[in-house]
Design a protein around this motif. Sequence first.
Motif, mmCIF file in Angstrom:
data_model
loop_
_atom_site.group_PDB
_atom_site.id
_atom_site.type_symbol
_atom_site.label_atom_id
_atom_site.label_comp_id
_atom_site.label_asym_id
_atom_site.label_seq_id
_atom_site.Cartn_x
_atom_site.Cartn_y
_atom_site.Cartn_z
ATOM 1 N N UNK A 103 0.835 -1.207 0.000
ATOM 2 C CA UNK A 103 0.000 0.000 0.000
ATOM 3 C C UNK A 103 0.868 1.255 0.000
ATOM 4 N N UNK A 104 1.954 1.223 0.770
ATOM 5 C CA UNK A 104 2.858 2.372 0.794
ATOM 6 C C UNK A 104 3.507 2.576 -0.570
ATOM 7 N N UNK A 105 3.960 1.496 -1.212
ATOM 8 C CA UNK A 105 4.612 1.617 -2.517
ATOM 9 C C UNK A 105 3.652 2.121 -3.598
ATOM 10 N N UNK A 106 2.384 1.761 -3.489
ATOM 11 C CA UNK A 106 1.384 2.213 -4.468
ATOM 12 C C UNK A 106 0.864 3.607 -4.148
ATOM 13 N N UNK A 111 -1.360 -9.405 -2.368
ATOM 14 C CA UNK A 111 -0.552 -8.240 -2.745
ATOM 15 C C UNK A 111 -0.197 -8.262 -4.226
ATOM 16 N N UNK A 112 0.009 -9.445 -4.795
ATOM 17 C CA UNK A 112 0.309 -9.519 -6.224
ATOM 18 C C UNK A 112 -0.923 -9.132 -7.048
ATOM 19 N N UNK A 113 -2.090 -9.542 -6.593
ATOM 20 C CA UNK A 113 -3.322 -9.140 -7.287
ATOM 21 C C UNK A 113 -3.497 -7.632 -7.210
ATOM 22 N N UNK A 114 -3.172 -7.075 -6.070
ATOM 23 C CA UNK A 114 -3.286 -5.632 -5.892
ATOM 24 C C UNK A 114 -2.290 -4.884 -6.789
ATOM 25 N N UNK A 115 -1.077 -5.378 -6.870
ATOM 26 C CA UNK A 115 -0.076 -4.734 -7.717
ATOM 27 C C UNK A 115 -0.452 -4.808 -9.189
ATOM 28 N N UNK A 116 -1.076 -5.918 -9.603
ATOM 29 C CA UNK A 116 -1.439 -6.067 -11.013
ATOM 30 C C UNK A 116 -2.600 -5.155 -11.422
ATOM 31 N N UNK A 117 -3.288 -4.583 -10.436
ATOM 32 C CA UNK A 117 -4.330 -3.593 -10.767
ATOM 33 C C UNK A 117 -3.707 -2.273 -11.219
ATOM 34 N N UNK A 118 -2.487 -2.007 -10.784
ATOM 35 C CA UNK A 118 -1.793 -0.754 -11.136
ATOM 36 C C UNK A 118 -0.702 -0.972 -12.192
ATOM 37 N N UNK A 119 -0.051 -2.131 -12.140
ATOM 38 C CA UNK A 119 1.080 -2.432 -13.024
ATOM 39 C C UNK A 119 0.891 -3.791 -13.674
ATOM 40 N N UNK A 120 1.772 -4.109 -14.602
ATOM 41 C CA UNK A 120 1.729 -5.406 -15.282
ATOM 42 C C UNK A 120 2.864 -6.284 -14.781
ATOM 43 N N UNK A 121 2.532 -7.552 -14.535
ATOM 44 C CA UNK A 121 3.533 -8.542 -14.173
ATOM 45 C C UNK A 121 4.245 -8.961 -15.458
ATOM 46 N N UNK A 122 5.542 -8.633 -15.584
ATOM 47 C CA UNK A 122 6.262 -8.837 -16.854
ATOM 48 C C UNK A 122 6.243 -10.285 -17.309
ATOM 49 N N UNK A 123 6.271 -11.222 -16.371
ATOM 50 C CA UNK A 123 6.291 -12.640 -16.763
ATOM 51 C C UNK A 123 4.963 -13.093 -17.359
ATOM 52 N N UNK A 124 3.899 -12.308 -17.150
ATOM 53 C CA UNK A 124 2.593 -12.667 -17.704
ATOM 54 C C UNK A 124 2.304 -11.964 -19.022
ATOM 55 N N UNK A 125 3.201 -11.068 -19.435
ATOM 56 C CA UNK A 125 2.934 -10.244 -20.609
ATOM 57 C C UNK A 125 3.490 -10.836 -21.897
ATOM 58 N N UNK A 126 4.316 -11.840 -21.792
ATOM 59 C CA UNK A 126 4.931 -12.421 -22.985
ATOM 60 C C UNK A 126 4.068 -13.571 -23.491
ATOM 61 N N UNK A 127 3.640 -13.483 -24.732
ATOM 62 C CA UNK A 127 2.761 -14.521 -25.284
ATOM 63 C C UNK A 127 3.503 -15.836 -25.417
ATOM 64 N N UNK A 128 2.790 -16.904 -25.189
ATOM 65 C CA UNK A 128 3.328 -18.270 -25.280
ATOM 66 C C UNK A 128 4.567 -18.459 -24.401
ATOM 67 N N UNK A 129 4.540 -17.820 -23.259
ATOM 68 C CA UNK A 129 5.621 -17.972 -22.281
ATOM 69 C C UNK A 129 5.035 -18.451 -20.966
ATOM 70 N N UNK A 130 5.648 -19.464 -20.397
ATOM 71 C CA UNK A 130 5.189 -20.005 -19.123
ATOM 72 C C UNK A 130 6.033 -19.397 -18.005
ATOM 73 N N UNK A 131 5.410 -18.644 -17.082
ATOM 74 C CA UNK A 131 6.177 -18.017 -15.991
ATOM 75 C C UNK A 131 7.003 -19.043 -15.219
ATOM 76 N N UNK A 132 8.211 -18.637 -14.830
ATOM 77 C CA UNK A 132 9.138 -19.558 -14.189
ATOM 78 C C UNK A 132 9.429 -19.134 -12.758
ATOM 79 N N UNK A 133 9.647 -20.145 -11.927
ATOM 80 C CA UNK A 133 9.930 -19.909 -10.509
ATOM 81 C C UNK A 133 11.370 -19.445 -10.341
ATOM 82 N N UNK A 134 11.610 -18.703 -9.271
ATOM 83 C CA UNK A 134 12.946 -18.164 -8.994
ATOM 84 C C UNK A 134 13.510 -18.619 -7.652
ATOM 85 N N UNK A 135 12.714 -19.313 -6.846
ATOM 86 C CA UNK A 135 13.163 -19.759 -5.529
ATOM 87 C C UNK A 135 12.607 -21.166 -5.305
ATOM 88 N N UNK A 136 13.309 -22.100 -4.826
ATOM 89 C CA UNK A 136 14.627 -22.121 -4.278
ATOM 90 C C UNK A 136 15.629 -22.378 -5.402
#
Length: 824
Positions: A698-701, A729-754
């Motif tokens: 909320x502070x960042x937005x 919080x991710x749903x809230x952020x996507x109301x203002x901004x775009x999640x880059x991993x979801x914007x590329x067509x025919x791309x499956x988002x990938x995990x970064x941890x662990x």
Amino acid sequence: MIGRIEAFIRKLRRGLSRSEWLARLLRLPRSAGPATEPGLVLIQIDGLAHSQLSHGLKQGGMPFLQRLIKRERYRLHPQYAGIPSTTAAVQAELFYGIKAAVPGFNFMERASGKLVRMFEPEITALVESKLEKYGAEPLLKGGSAYVDNYTGGAAEAHFCPNALGWGPSLRESSPLVFVLLIISNAHSFVRTAALLVLETMLALVDCIRGLIDGHDLIAELKFVPTRVVIAILLRELAVIGVKIDIARGLPIIHLNFLGYDEQAHRRGPSSEFAHWTLKGIDDAIARIWRAAQRSAHRHYDVWIYSDHGQQYALPYHQVHGRSLAEAVAELCTRQLNEPVTVQSNGPWGIQLHRVQFLGGKKIQRLLPVRNNSQAEVESPQLTVAALGPVAMIYRNGELASKTRAELARDLVEDAGIPLVLIKDAPNRARAWTEAGEFMLPEDSIQILGADHPFLEEASQDLIKLCHHPEAGEFIACGWRADGPAYTFAIEHGAHGGISPEETTAFALLPNDAPLPLPTRQRGYLRTADLRQAALHLLGRTESRMAQVRQWQGSVGEVLRIMTYNVHSCIGMDGQPSPERIARVIACHRPDVVALQELDVGRARTGGIDQVRRIAASLEMNFHFHPARYIGEGRYGNAVLSRLPMRLIKAAALPRLSKRPELESRGALWVEIEFNGMEIQVINTHLGLSPRERQMQVQALLGAAWLQHPSCRSPAVLCGDFNARPSSAICRQLRQRLQDAQLELSRYRPRSTFFGRFPTARLDYIFIDSGIEVLNVEVPRAELSRLASDHLPLIVEMRIPARTHLSRSDRVNTPESAGLAKGNG
């Protein structure tokens, strides 16, 4: 917790390593330096041209090298071998920095008048003593060498002409140690035995094919042990030795694989049998690379290169019905009107001889070393050194200038030699071909062809070869740009000459290898560049600063942004290493880097200023915000870039007042100048509690950050959000901004941890709607999986040119100007 388990597994694996046990059994000394010191394994594939490697990769014959290119961010560079294109000359340039140290693989030593070959112990020792006296610092100092022409200053050399066999450590061991050695490496010995049987069968099949094609029976039978000993036995013994040296942590290790070169000499560089050996070499490289990645004593780079290529050639004596020595003797007799005595090599190639010399006294008793002179001639008037596509013709006594020119012309016209050269004035040479007489360097196109890839440099090297103190008065070359190539030995693959195939080698290097600037301007490497890069990597250049990783930034409207939780630079092996993090970043060449979990001056990571160390290594500017102060140390986030950058804001994020045990969190806001635009980049690392993360988002937005009047579009919010994509919080952020991993067509988002086994997507790059996502990368190379418990996330984006600088005098503010000067 998972990181500690991973570190324990790696430690257990090292404890059970056969290489570690062998090092102990043989009581071999270990590296005394810290485990974070750089190390280098240089692997030479003898005789493999750039074009032949490319063909092998395309045909699937070298899957591991293909993996290095596709997954481990290796890059294939063309490399100019120089003239003469022989191992002896190239290794002298690599090990000692001296170009064209010898005029060829076979020549006459003027001091003794003897014909010599550069695998004979006496001559290689003599040449190397001169290299040590007049050359630069030996590259292999403190390291080891396997199957090389020279020792290169190595503390331990094996299967080299001056260091035959395995070495004193094994010879001096007790019988019990030898038995334990065999038991502990039973798998390797069984593997080697099976390969020897298989290769012997293949060699016999090839021998029968050779006989059907009309080849000589004796020559074919002698080629069988060459195949088996060099292609299998020598390769496997050397690989075992290299893995032991890696386990010991030697700073630099050099290994030469001879198998392809031997097969190419016999059957031709593009033959099936020559390319068959590349499969075994590829597997051997894979085993060495994996051992290097597991090393507990150094951070090893593995570089693969070739010393030269090979040219398909026809044996001269088969085409013309006589040897070169016979042709030269006949011409000289006619020219001088008197009989001429000649000493020369026979027409044999180098197969078998390297086995004899490198194998030591036992092999030499089994396969006696033959003197290649056609006859013992006292005080010969002519000496012909011809063991490949270049022949040195020596005259005992001076010839008049006119006589020399006439003889050179006759060698072309009557003897059918494609090219004959003699030295002229300093930095000049005269040349004859079927088309007439020419002068170098002016007529280099007529000699080398307009499409020669190294026309100017090869022309200069050819002139220097003519003026070499050990070169012949006449230099006969079997290659021509517009006709079949000849070799003066019994072989179908030749090297040592001037053709594009012979002079175009390769270097397969990590994307961030510290190559000198001129290589990027030329578009190819020379062996001296490889030497300079190796010395720089090992910290043996004059300025021993942190390793600088150089690259060119993005061009036009394309920007690459990386976000990376570096886990205090503590890798999955439990070792802290900012240099390793810098390497991961450099491999992917981002324009802007957002890092989380950096230590500055903390005792747990050696009191290092990690952000300054990484920024200096990458030659980037940076801003750092400490989210926490721990004693005299700090812990926080940073943004790095080579682009103009100024700090807008660095502040703490809200905390839960009733949960004082939770870590304090912060955010860092910088403005990046890119392509005439101001791009707002905010880097953050959110808390572990869901309620706390909600407050922080909320502070960042809100008005203090993304809604601030200064935060004009385009804006990027990135970092470790400690939340999955389905979270509130991710749903809230996507109301203002775009999640880059979801914007590329025919791309499956990938995990970064662990990091080692990524199962959660916690790291994000959120962007404004006007930004177009072009590519997304979550690297899973071995280095990336080892360096931190998170994987980096890189987004390549196109930012339309719409937000221009409002003032022409906008420059870096004082706190962000200069290399690695950060706000913190």
